[in-house]
Design a protein around this motif. Sequence first.
Motif, mmCIF file in Angstrom:
data_model
loop_
_atom_site.group_PDB
_atom_site.id
_atom_site.type_symbol
_atom_site.label_atom_id
_atom_site.label_comp_id
_atom_site.label_asym_id
_atom_site.label_seq_id
_atom_site.Cartn_x
_atom_site.Cartn_y
_atom_site.Cartn_z
ATOM 1 N N UNK A 38 0.819 -1.216 0.000
ATOM 2 C CA UNK A 38 0.000 0.000 0.000
ATOM 3 C C UNK A 38 0.848 1.260 0.000
ATOM 4 N N UNK A 39 2.038 1.220 0.589
ATOM 5 C CA UNK A 39 2.875 2.421 0.685
ATOM 6 C C UNK A 39 3.481 2.785 -0.666
ATOM 7 N N UNK A 40 3.927 1.783 -1.436
ATOM 8 C CA UNK A 40 4.621 2.042 -2.690
ATOM 9 C C UNK A 40 3.801 1.673 -3.919
ATOM 10 N N UNK A 41 2.553 1.251 -3.698
ATOM 11 C CA UNK A 41 1.642 0.933 -4.812
ATOM 12 C C UNK A 41 2.258 -0.119 -5.746
ATOM 13 N N UNK A 42 2.689 -1.224 -5.163
ATOM 14 C CA UNK A 42 3.316 -2.277 -5.947
ATOM 15 C C UNK A 42 2.573 -3.577 -5.693
ATOM 16 N N UNK A 43 2.917 -4.582 -6.507
ATOM 17 C CA UNK A 43 2.269 -5.866 -6.382
ATOM 18 C C UNK A 43 2.887 -6.730 -5.293
ATOM 19 N N UNK A 44 2.296 -7.938 -5.148
ATOM 20 C CA UNK A 44 2.733 -8.830 -4.075
ATOM 21 C C UNK A 44 4.150 -9.333 -4.306
ATOM 22 N N UNK A 45 4.525 -9.609 -5.586
ATOM 23 C CA UNK A 45 5.864 -10.139 -5.859
ATOM 24 C C UNK A 45 6.939 -9.130 -5.503
ATOM 25 N N UNK A 46 6.743 -7.883 -5.924
ATOM 26 C CA UNK A 46 7.742 -6.856 -5.605
ATOM 27 C C UNK A 46 7.788 -6.581 -4.104
ATOM 28 N N UNK A 47 6.599 -6.565 -3.475
ATOM 29 C CA UNK A 47 6.572 -6.331 -2.032
ATOM 30 C C UNK A 47 7.302 -7.430 -1.279
ATOM 31 N N UNK A 48 7.149 -8.660 -1.748
ATOM 32 C CA UNK A 48 7.828 -9.776 -1.101
ATOM 33 C C UNK A 48 9.341 -9.663 -1.265
ATOM 34 N N UNK A 49 9.799 -9.206 -2.481
ATOM 35 C CA UNK A 49 11.230 -9.040 -2.717
ATOM 36 C C UNK A 49 11.804 -7.921 -1.853
#
Length: 268
Positions: A38-49
Amino acid sequence: MSTPLRTAYPVPVEDLIPAARKLAADLGATPSQNRIKSEFRIGADKARAVLAALTEPTHDRAPDSTPAPAEAHLHVVQDQPDAEHSTSAVEMPPAPGEGASPQVRPDTELDTATAPAAAEAVRPVRTWPVLLLALPAFIAVWSGWVGLGELTGFGVVHPLPGIADNFTINSAITLPIGVETYAAFALRVWLSGRVPASARRFAKWSALSALGLGALGQVAYHLLEAAGVTQAPWQITTVVACLPVAVLGMGAALAHLIHARPTEAEGN
């Protein structure tokens, strides 16, 4: 708090890591995967990385990366579907060379100064004085029940006719053994706190009932003895004659409730 990276093009993970580290420093703990999304408006894969880069050991990072001062003891927050932050945390080891002292959780600290006092406080109270108190009560209760039993028809019987004709027993002793022993046993079960709730309730009321019957039996015997009565009235005889059967029933029921499974105890 960090400012989200807003751009029309996908932002590489490497460009998100510095901002994520600043966010972690502001929070004082590693943000969850949902918070990074939610902070960087990215998907789950990028957030996990990004989360994996934040939680990797300090010595695995690139030499040119400078950890934030608060990053040496960041808490790794478990990602939960229903909550943004988790109360369970695992502390990261300090970076090499920092010489940080080991952290001790408050709930694992032991107060060695108060340990002997606590052991002294939980020492059980000795119960041997109960034996001294029970001796005169046993004599009085035994003689009272035996005397009342003889006034109500209990007496010497031959329990084994044809087998041991010379063997006799006074059936009046069944009254103190049955009633008073059951009262003590039920009282122990009630106060133990280690039996099912249904067994504890039954033990409570049956123990009080047995103690009440014992008191009434003693009163009846002494009143009859003081009045010079040699044969008890039929009402007293009826009640006294039913006591062995009642004690047997209550004892069997209590034993069943003690060993019953929870479902069986609730059904009763």
